[in-house]
Scaffold this active site. Structure first.
Site, mmCIF file in Angstrom:
data_model
loop_
_atom_site.group_PDB
_atom_site.id
_atom_site.type_symbol
_atom_site.label_atom_id
_atom_site.label_comp_id
_atom_site.label_asym_id
_atom_site.label_seq_id
_atom_site.Cartn_x
_atom_site.Cartn_y
_atom_site.Cartn_z
ATOM 1 N N GLU A 278 1.252 3.710 2.031
ATOM 2 C CA GLU A 278 1.954 4.048 3.274
ATOM 3 C C GLU A 278 3.273 3.280 3.376
ATOM 4 O OE1 GLU A 278 -1.158 3.124 2.830
ATOM 5 O OE2 GLU A 278 -2.486 3.713 4.459
ATOM 6 N N ARG B 200 -5.660 0.205 -26.353
ATOM 7 C CA ARG B 200 -4.543 0.147 -27.301
ATOM 8 C C ARG B 200 -3.461 1.154 -26.873
ATOM 9 N NH1 ARG B 200 -9.253 -0.933 -30.189
ATOM 10 N NH2 ARG B 200 -9.724 1.209 -30.751
ATOM 11 N N CYS C 46 -1.739 -1.296 7.431
ATOM 12 C CA CYS C 46 -0.871 -0.114 7.346
ATOM 13 C C CYS C 46 -0.879 0.671 8.648
ATOM 14 C CB CYS C 46 -1.336 0.793 6.216
ATOM 15 S SG CYS C 46 -1.041 0.035 4.635
ATOM 16 N N THR D 167 -23.905 -3.323 -31.188
ATOM 17 C CA THR D 167 -22.693 -2.506 -31.369
ATOM 18 C C THR D 167 -21.545 -3.394 -31.849
ATOM 19 O OG1 THR D 167 -23.354 -0.851 -29.773
ATOM 20 C CG2 THR D 167 -20.993 -1.080 -30.135
ATOM 21 N N SER E 121 -21.524 4.348 -37.845
ATOM 22 C CA SER E 121 -21.236 5.416 -36.877
ATOM 23 C C SER E 121 -19.748 5.721 -36.757
ATOM 24 C CB SER E 121 -21.789 5.032 -35.496
ATOM 25 O OG SER E 121 -21.026 3.998 -34.918
ATOM 26 N N ALA F 48 -28.960 5.975 -40.119
ATOM 27 C CA ALA F 48 -30.068 5.009 -40.064
ATOM 28 C C ALA F 48 -29.567 3.605 -40.379
ATOM 29 C CB ALA F 48 -31.159 5.423 -41.039
ATOM 30 N N HIS G 216 0.837 -1.191 0.000
ATOM 31 C CA HIS G 216 0.000 0.000 0.000
ATOM 32 C C HIS G 216 0.881 1.253 0.000
ATOM 33 C CE1 HIS G 216 -3.729 -2.292 1.714
ATOM 34 N NE2 HIS G 216 -3.315 -2.753 0.557
ATOM 35 N N THR H 203 -26.336 9.606 -33.077
ATOM 36 C CA THR H 203 -25.211 8.737 -32.719
ATOM 37 C C THR H 203 -24.832 7.733 -33.801
ATOM 38 O OG1 THR H 203 -26.804 7.304 -31.628
ATOM 39 C CG2 THR H 203 -25.623 8.873 -30.237
ATOM 40 N N TRP I 107 -16.417 7.383 -38.220
ATOM 41 C CA TRP I 107 -16.271 7.915 -36.872
ATOM 42 C C TRP I 107 -17.002 9.235 -36.753
ATOM 43 C CZ3 TRP I 107 -14.411 4.485 -33.692
ATOM 44 C CH2 TRP I 107 -13.510 3.524 -34.147
HETATM 45 N N1 LIG Z 1 -22.196 7.085 -31.138
HETATM 46 C C1 LIG Z 1 -21.886 6.239 -30.178
HETATM 47 O O1 LIG Z 1 -21.377 6.622 -29.116
HETATM 48 C C2 LIG Z 1 -22.148 4.767 -30.387
HETATM 49 C C3 LIG Z 1 -21.614 3.848 -29.480
HETATM 50 C C4 LIG Z 1 -21.892 2.504 -29.676
HETATM 51 C C5 LIG Z 1 -22.700 2.119 -30.740
HETATM 52 N N2 LIG Z 1 -23.171 3.041 -31.612
HETATM 53 C C6 LIG Z 1 -24.051 2.648 -32.708
HETATM 54 O O2 LIG Z 1 -25.270 2.219 -32.106
HETATM 55 C C7 LIG Z 1 -25.868 1.214 -32.916
HETATM 56 C C8 LIG Z 1 -26.180 0.041 -32.029
HETATM 57 O O3 LIG Z 1 -26.899 0.501 -30.917
HETATM 58 P P1 LIG Z 1 -27.915 -0.423 -30.142
HETATM 59 O O4 LIG Z 1 -28.273 0.268 -28.900
HETATM 60 O O5 LIG Z 1 -28.981 -0.880 -31.076
HETATM 61 O O6 LIG Z 1 -27.010 -1.662 -29.865
HETATM 62 P P2 LIG Z 1 -26.296 -2.175 -28.566
HETATM 63 O O7 LIG Z 1 -25.485 -1.114 -27.963
HETATM 64 O O8 LIG Z 1 -25.598 -3.398 -28.978
HETATM 65 O O9 LIG Z 1 -27.519 -2.540 -27.643
HETATM 66 C C9 LIG Z 1 -28.337 -3.597 -28.023
HETATM 67 C C10 LIG Z 1 -28.190 -4.661 -26.981
HETATM 68 O O10 LIG Z 1 -28.823 -4.159 -25.835
HETATM 69 C C11 LIG Z 1 -29.695 -5.109 -25.340
HETATM 70 N N3 LIG Z 1 -30.861 -4.452 -24.759
HETATM 71 C C12 LIG Z 1 -31.764 -3.669 -25.364
HETATM 72 N N4 LIG Z 1 -32.692 -3.255 -24.474
HETATM 73 C C13 LIG Z 1 -32.365 -3.781 -23.289
HETATM 74 C C14 LIG Z 1 -32.909 -3.729 -21.988
HETATM 75 N N5 LIG Z 1 -34.022 -3.031 -21.728
HETATM 76 N N6 LIG Z 1 -32.307 -4.383 -21.015
HETATM 77 C C15 LIG Z 1 -31.203 -5.087 -21.259
HETATM 78 N N7 LIG Z 1 -30.617 -5.200 -22.480
HETATM 79 C C16 LIG Z 1 -31.193 -4.546 -23.476
HETATM 80 C C17 LIG Z 1 -30.094 -5.950 -26.524
HETATM 81 O O11 LIG Z 1 -30.422 -7.192 -26.006
HETATM 82 P P3 LIG Z 1 -31.272 -8.291 -26.769
HETATM 83 O O12 LIG Z 1 -30.226 -9.111 -27.391
HETATM 84 O O13 LIG Z 1 -32.001 -8.933 -25.656
HETATM 85 O O14 LIG Z 1 -32.150 -7.610 -27.740
HETATM 86 C C18 LIG Z 1 -28.851 -5.951 -27.367
HETATM 87 O O15 LIG Z 1 -28.007 -7.007 -27.012
HETATM 88 C C19 LIG Z 1 -24.875 0.907 -34.003
HETATM 89 O O16 LIG Z 1 -25.288 1.596 -35.152
HETATM 90 C C20 LIG Z 1 -23.581 1.487 -33.501
HETATM 91 O O17 LIG Z 1 -22.765 1.907 -34.564
HETATM 92 C C21 LIG Z 1 -22.935 4.347 -31.440
#
Ligand SMILES: NC(=O)c1ccc[n+]([C@@H]2O[C@H](COP(=O)([O-])OP(=O)(O)OC[C@H]3O[C@@H](n4cnc5c(N)ncnc54)[C@H](OP(=O)(O)O)[C@@H]3O)[C@@H](O)[C@H]2O)c1
Length: 368
Positions: free
Chosen positions: A54, A209, A86, A198, A170, A166, A52, A163, A172
């Site tokens: 100290e 990294r 400690c 995601t 995402s 459609a 620790h 974020t 960057w």
């Molecule tokens: N801009 C940013 O900061 C950022 C960051 C990360 C991702 N993204 C983008 O976000 C998109 C994906 O987002 P997303 O939210 O659809 O995906 P996600 O982050 O992967 O979230 C979906 C997951 O959450 C679970 N989930 C949903 N509702 C829930 C609840 N009420 N309780 C527990 N688990 C739950 C789902 O489970 P189930 O399997 O049970 O359905 C699924 O596994 C992508 O396009 C990615 O590129 C953007």
């Protein structure tokens, strides 16, 4: 004297901060030993299982510790963990006074360290720069007091609050400096948590990294020696084991369904919730039981929204890029609210430029 106490404690906090990437599950702690207005010993806790703060400071001070004042950012421990107490080491070294920034919230200590010092005739006080000390160990404190880790949600969004496109694209939204800041957030967390979509959409690995951390070699080496556990919320086990996420190292997968075979190095936990998804609160409790202090959620609007709706978020770190992604792009959080009265109030605690982007740190305000 009080002014000096603050200055020496500020130095002890500076030392404690060096452990930001490596001490978990232990708290970050620093110590300074002062004799006749001179710092004669300094130390900080590097890794769990190692000495620790100290002990490092006492070793450096040697005989000069006798009659000196020890400044510690957390009450000295009184129990036998992986290292001896400690408080006993400070008594044995003959220090005359101990100043702590805060009491240890660990129920195994909780005032007993300071009492042991006082019983040995040492002058003790606590509460110097306490707010700063608490901020440094917010996850450890929350785990000890509530049995839950501190949950930090990081999101990157455009100036119009979007974020991802459609299509799900995402990468960057923000620039390299913001991504480097996110690397440091990852490195300081005990767990980095994401969701199935995601990982599937972004081929995300959620690794730390070294070359992107932007830290000095000493801190970089510490950060990569103690990487966070990667946790995947995949309610229906849609992510194949061939995904880059699984190829990048050991991971914990939380599912809402049956547990199937996983390859060596990965662990699968069934945590079904009432809504058919993973029970996020139970998952957090399980992580706290495993010694997880801080969780960084790096997910999209559905999973981040689920954490927000369940009231499980302690802090948002939102990186804002100076661009519009347009009205068909995805929102920040899937959280349909109908009335102004339902709005989540937040307090912005920091806002600063990170390269060409901005970072807003905000904490939810409790409902009125
Ligand atoms: N801009 C940013 O900061 C950022 C960051 C990360 C991702 N993204 C983008 O976000 C998109 C994906 O987002 P997303 O939210 O659809 O995906 P996600 O982050 O992967 O979230 C979906 C997951 O959450 C679970 N989930 C949903 N509702 C829930 C609840 N009420 N309780 C527990 N688990 C739950 C789902 O489970 P189930 O399997 O049970 O359905 C699924 O596994 C992508 O396009 C990615 O590129 C953007």
């Amino acid at each position: 004297m009080a002014g000096n106490d603050q200055a020496y404690m500020a130095r002890a906090l500076e030392l404690a901060r060096k452990g930001i990437y490596s001490t978990h599950p232990n708290p970050r702690v620093g110590c300074v030993i002062v004799r006749d207005g001179q710092i004669v010993g300094e130390g900080w806790h590097v890794r769990a299982g190692e000495p620790h703060a100290e002990v490092h400071a006492l070793r450096q001070a040697g005989e000069l510790a006798r009659g000196a004042t020890a400044y510690v950012t957390l009450e000295p421990c009184s129990h036998h963990g992986r290292t001896p107490p400690c408080a006993d080491a400070l008594v044995a070294a003959g220090v005359g006074r101990v100043v702590a920034a805060m009491q240890d919230p660990n129920p195994q200590v909780a005032g007993r360290g300071l009492k042991r010092l006082a019983d040995a005739g040492i002058a003790v006080s606590s509460g110097v720069l306490e707010a700063e000390a608490r901020a440094l160990n917010t996850g450890f404190i929350k785990r000890m007091e509530q049995g839950l880790p501190f949950v930090r949600v990081k999101l990157a969004m455009s100036l119009d609050g979007r974020t991802a496109m459609a299509s799900g694209e995402s990468q960057w939204i923000t620039g390299p400096e913001a991504r480097s800041a996110v690397q440091r957030l990852r490195a300081s967390a005990s767990v980095v948590l994401t969701g199935a979509d995601t990982v599937l959409t972004d081929a995300a690995r959620l690794t730390v990294r070294a070359e992107e951390l932007g830290l000095d070699p000493e801190l970089t080496a510490l950060a990569v020696s103690r990487p966070p556990l990667r946790v995947l919320v995949d309610g229906r086990l849609r992510v194949p084991l061939s995904a880059p996420f699984f190829q990048a190292g050991p991971a914990l997968v939380a599912t809402a369904g049956d547990v199937r075979e996983v390859s060596p190095g990965h662990e699968l936990l069934a945590m079904p919730g009432a809504d058919g998804h993973v029970d996020l609160r139970r998952l957090l409790q399980e992580l706290a039981d495993r010694g997880v202090n801080e969780v960084l959620v790096e997910a999209g609007p559905r999973l981040a929204g689920a954490f927000a709706r369940a009231g499980l978020v302690d802090e948002y770190q939102i990186f804002i890029a100076a661009k519009f992604l347009g009205s068909s792009a995805r929102p920040l959080l899937d959280w349909p609210l109908a009335r102004m009265a339902e709005a989540q109030e937040l307090k912005i605690v920091e806002m600063r430029a990170v390269g060409d982007d901005w970072r807003v740190i905000a904490v939810p305000r409790p409902a009125a």
